[in-house]
Design an enzyme around this catalytic site. Structure first.
Site, PDB file in Angstrom:
ATOM      1  N   CYS A  82       0.982  -1.040   0.254  1.00  0.00           N
ATOM      2  CA  CYS A  82       0.195  -0.296  -0.123  1.00  0.00           C
ATOM      3  C   CYS A  82       0.608   1.238   0.371  1.00  0.00           C
ATOM      4  CB  CYS A  82      -1.087  -0.148   1.236  1.00  0.00           C
ATOM      5  SG  CYS A  82      -0.178  -0.377   2.711  1.00  0.00           S
ATOM      6  N   HIS A 144      -1.418   6.505   5.284  1.00  0.00           N
ATOM      7  CA  HIS A 144      -0.472   5.953   5.554  1.00  0.00           C
ATOM      8  C   HIS A 144       1.334   6.194   4.704  1.00  0.00           C
ATOM      9  CE1 HIS A 144       0.552   1.572   5.874  1.00  0.00           C
ATOM     10  NE2 HIS A 144       1.592   1.850   6.520  1.00  0.00           N
TER      11      HIS A 144
END
Length: 589
Positions: A82, A144
């Site tokens: 990710c 993130h």
């Protein structure tokens, strides 16, 4: 005027009116900047959605987007995990260009909010481009991409420093560690080794008490105390971070303020949906950019009770269907405010489904359909082929399907084009504007070559041979599945990028256009073009590598370790904790 002439004149005027009306509408739509809603799932496999062939999970709202818009069948993430994938999505550039790719197998994504790595401040996201064009920009959900550089509150990597006017969500992301009842996910095997090492160190002074009291040989108390202190300090050095992962990483923020620490996972979905709907209502006079970064379908698969047992595919299917319902609520809000015709909606996933996630024999990861491999595998199609759906009524043809290679990196120049932004001229942009392809003005993707990295290592490359529409793919490195005969790395939990891998010389060659499941490797014996294809791709790789420049590595050992002085904290460190959200349940449900 005779009747036939009058009839002909009337017919001509009606058709001219319709023609100019349609042109005027199209020009008005294209020349006026649309609202933009980006919907990104977390670890959703391309085989998890009905419009991509799934028949066990119900996704009517995502399917509606596909039926009313354009569906891409060869849509590719720039990384199979990710953090680097989202970096490429935000910047339109391979993550190695910004130092957001890891040379290590252990830390391939950012692992601590209290780390010092993140999306460099000199990178320009699509949010910043559109912000400069007058868009109100918001991010709801997972970020993130790092948080702070040198001090706890500098927030140098924060979404608000990367072009977003508003942020509500998780600056990190969802982990199994966020739910106290779940098996820890972050560095699970390393933690087991650390516990074992602590036990061994702790036993040494205890065992030395035996010869001391048996009077076999003298053992000074200072030695015993020193060994005991060493064992305690070793335990403290790692447990201060890993022992409090839920409190350190699983927090909820509104802009720069922490509103929940640790996050109350049972409420987070309703809070995120409420914020997304509120953003649309707040800026419905536009133009706005809303990026909804779902926590679904990452473990621990937090799912509202009303959806548990809802699907035929267990908890994972329930979680997919809950996300689809959230997509429906967002589309309803656009319909209610009469924004649908003036809004570009895009749906995708950051990478393929993770195959190794299991608990009690139950599969907690998704399906990648006919494609081999999954999340964490640098080049196999299952880890990088993701859903890609665009809907923009009056501009894009409903129900259209495009089989050309496209990339998540293409969103950057595409949004710049539709939003009137100006692409940076001081850096390489690897993405391509998709609007000519989506509108049918061209029939082929602008991507001739695409390069598939695993961390900083180039594992695979793809050549779209436009003169014959063939897509060739070569693998120089592939992961070693475990146990033998498996389809994933169940032994280690995720496949390695280096070390425990297989190197191929000559490389594995596939014709993806005829063999999308990568089941039949080609060779000089069964493919006359083998040598010429490999040489062509190797020349492209050399040219690509000439465009790379040295940059600070955000995944260095120093940047990826937990630092107490960088840890976000609501309250007085280390006694961090708060819940500033009221106790009234969200009316979004």
């Amino acid at each position: 005027m005779t009747w036939p002439f009058r009839k002909w004149t009337c017919w001509l005027s009606v058709h001219l009116w319709c023609l100019f009306g349609a042109l005027s509408s199209a020009l008005m739509t294209r020349n006026s900047r649309p609202n933009i809603v980006l919907l990104m799932a977390d670890d959703l496999g391309v085989g998890d959605v009905c419009c991509y062939g799934n028949n066990t999970v119900s996704t009517p709202n995502i399917d509606r987007l596909a039926s009313e818009g354009v569906r891409l069948t060869q849509h590719l993430a720039a990384a199979s995990v990710c953090t680097p994938s989202r970096t490429a999505f935000l910047t339109g550039r391979y993550p190695v260009r910004s130092g957001m790719a890891s040379p290590f197998n252990l830390n391939r994504v950012l692992t601590w909010l209290g780390g010092s790595g993140g999306l460099p401040t000199n990178e320009t996201t699509f949010a910043k481009l559109l912000q400069h064009r007058g868009y109100r920009t918001g991010l709801i959900g997972k970020w993130h991409q790092g948080l702070s550089c040198a001090s706890r509150n500098d927030h140098c990597y924060h979404p608000l420093n990367h072009g977003f006017d508003y942020f509500y969500g998780l600056p990190f992301g969802l982990l199994s560690d966020c739910q106290a009842s779940r098996t820890p996910e972050l560095h699970r095997w390393l933690r087991i080794k650390l516990w074992m090492s602590t036990a061994v160190l702790g036993l040494v002074p205890v065992l030395l008490l035996v010869p001391k009291y048996a009077r076999w040989f003298p053992v000074p108390w200072k030695v015993l105390l020193a060994l005991g202190l060493l064992a305690f300090l070793f335990f403290l050095s790692w447990y201060s971070s890993y022992g409090f992962t839920r409190r350190w990483n699983c927090i909820l923020m509104r802009n720069h303020d922490i509103v929940q620490q640790p996050m109350r996972e049972e409420r987070v979905t309703s809070l995120l949906l409420k914020e997304a709907l509120a953003f649309i209502d707040r800026y419905k006079r536009g133009p706005f950019l809303l990026f909804v970064s779902f926590l679904h379908v990452h473990t621990p698969l937090i799912t509202k009770e009303k959806f548990v047992g809802h699907s035929k595919y267990g908890l994972y299917g329930d979680n997919v269907e809950e996300m689809d319902w959230m997509v429906g609520r967002i589309l309803e809000a656009l319909d209610r405010e009469r924004l649908s015709n003036h809004t570009l909606v895009y749906f995708t996933s950051d990478n393929g489904g993770r195959l190794e996630v299991q608990e009690g024999g139950a599969q907690l990861g998704g399906s990648n359909g006919v494609y081999k491999g999954g999340k964490g595998m640098g080049g196999w199609e299952g880890g990088i082929r993701v859903p890609g759906i665009f809907r923009w009524p009056t501009v894009l043809e409903a129900g259209k399907v495009i089989d050309e290679p496209t990339s998540l990196m293409d969103i950057y120049p595409t949004l710049s084009y539709v939003g009137g932004g100006i692409l940076p001229q001081d850096r390489v942009i690897d993405g391509r504007n998709l609007m000519p392809l989506l509108e049918g003005r061209v029939s082929h993707s602008d991507h001739e070559f695409l390069f598939h990295y695993c961390g900083v290592y180039l594992h695979t490359a793809r050549w779209h041979q436009k003169d014959c529409a063939t897509v060739w793919k070569v693998h120089y490195v592939t992961p070693k599945f475990s146990p033998d005969g498996a389809d994933a790395c169940y032994g280690s939990g995720i496949c390695s990028c280096s070390g425990d891998v297989t190197y191929h010389d000559p490389p594995l060659l596939f014709d993806i256009s005829r063999d999308p499941s990568e089941a039949r490797p080609l060779s000089p014996d069964n493919e006359a073009l083998f040598d010429s294809v490999v040489k062509k791709i190797e020349a492209a790789i050399k040219e690509h590598r000439r465009t790379l420049t040295p940059v600070p590595q955000q995944f260095s050992v120093f940047n990826t370790i937990w630092k107490p002085w960088l840890q976000p904290c609501c309250g007085t460190f280390p006694f961090c904790g708060c819940d500033k959200e009221d106790d009234i349940l969200s009316t979004a449900w």
